[in-house]
Write an enzyme that holds these catalytic residues in place. Structure first.
Site, mmCIF file in Angstrom:
data_model
loop_
_atom_site.group_PDB
_atom_site.id
_atom_site.type_symbol
_atom_site.label_atom_id
_atom_site.label_comp_id
_atom_site.label_asym_id
_atom_site.label_seq_id
_atom_site.Cartn_x
_atom_site.Cartn_y
_atom_site.Cartn_z
ATOM 1 N N ALA A 135 0.819 -1.214 0.000
ATOM 2 C CA ALA A 135 0.000 0.000 0.000
ATOM 3 C C ALA A 135 0.853 1.265 0.000
ATOM 4 C CB ALA A 135 -0.927 0.003 1.208
ATOM 5 N N GLU A 136 1.972 1.223 0.687
ATOM 6 C CA GLU A 136 2.813 2.412 0.829
ATOM 7 C C GLU A 136 3.648 2.699 -0.410
ATOM 8 O OE1 GLU A 136 3.107 4.708 3.120
ATOM 9 O OE2 GLU A 136 1.698 3.897 4.582
ATOM 10 N N SER A 137 4.309 1.692 -0.945
ATOM 11 C CA SER A 137 5.302 1.948 -2.002
ATOM 12 C C SER A 137 5.236 0.989 -3.179
ATOM 13 C CB SER A 137 6.708 1.858 -1.397
ATOM 14 O OG SER A 137 7.007 0.511 -1.040
#
Length: 236
Positions: A135-137
């Site tokens: 989700a982040e990167s």
């Protein structure tokens, strides 16, 4: 598409001026094409009116130095050499994203050893760590957001410093620190994954202020997508 581009990058570059003096930018040859038919090359400070300011949130921009020493911002990775990826927004945070999170390919084999070690150390599900990284990167270890968050788990410099991180772009360090921070949030919110993930995105104080997931479209989208990814990684 290119007048908003440089403006969004300005904040990232300003926040990392000091880091640029100590962290080398390795020479890379620019890609010979891009979706915009060109790359943006800058040897001067970035102007708010320049082409890079036009990039949409969530688009990836590749940041590197060309062979002649100029800074290059392109929507294609260089053909060789090292670069940073400027995401401008966390991968799962766009509320209007048309990505199908139920079917998007998963990263089930990357960083297995590092994720397993962090999961064991901080008593976390490996699937949760993997979902947050996704989700982040989107598993890009060189990713840098428009706010300056760095690496796989998008650690803000201040948070990384508090967690003793030396190099936020080193996968093992980033995963260990991000997992430690996530474990702290889970403890703070009595094991509630939804609230812990909301806090990871928006900050623990915001979650406490609203006594739940903050009413930010970005945070609500992020939490929903982490939950989808978590279920899929548990099955995978």
């Amino acid at each position: 598409m290119m007048a908003r581009w440089l403006g969004l990058i300005l904040a990232v570059l300003s926040a990392n001026v000091a880091a640029e003096n100590t962290k080398p930018h390795f020479v890379a040859k620019p890609a010979n094409k891009s979706a915009l038919a060109r790359s943006v090359v800058n040897s001067e400070p970035i102007s708010m009116n320049s082409d890079v300011a036009k990039t949409k949130q969530g688009e990836k921009v590749y940041h590197y130095r060309s062979e002649d020493g100029n800074l290059v911002f392109s929507d294609y990775a260089p053909q060789q050499g090292h670069y940073q990826v400027l995401l401008f927004d966390c991968y799962a945070c766009q509320s209007e994203s048309n990505i199908n999170w139920q079917s998007i390919p998963l990263f089930t084999s990357l960083y297995k050893q590092q994720i397993a070690a962090a999961a064991h150390t901080y008593q976390l599900e490996p699937a949760l760590i993997r979902a947050v990284i996704h989700a982040e990167s989107a598993f890009k270890p060189a990713a840098v957001s428009k706010t300056g968050a760095q690496g796989l788990m998008q650690l803000m410099p201040a948070t990384a410093k508090e967690l003793g991180v030396v190099d936020a772009f080193h996968p093992q360090e980033n995963i260990a620190a991000g997992s430690r921070y996530l474990a702290q949030l889970l403890k703070r919110f009595d094991g509630d994954i939804t609230l812990a993930c909301a806090a990871y995105n928006a900050g623990a104080s915001r979650v406490e202020q609203y006594n739940g997931v903050p009413p930010y479209s970005e945070t609500r989208a992020y939490v929903e997508r982490v939950q989808i990814l978590l279920k899929r990684y548990r099955r995978g």
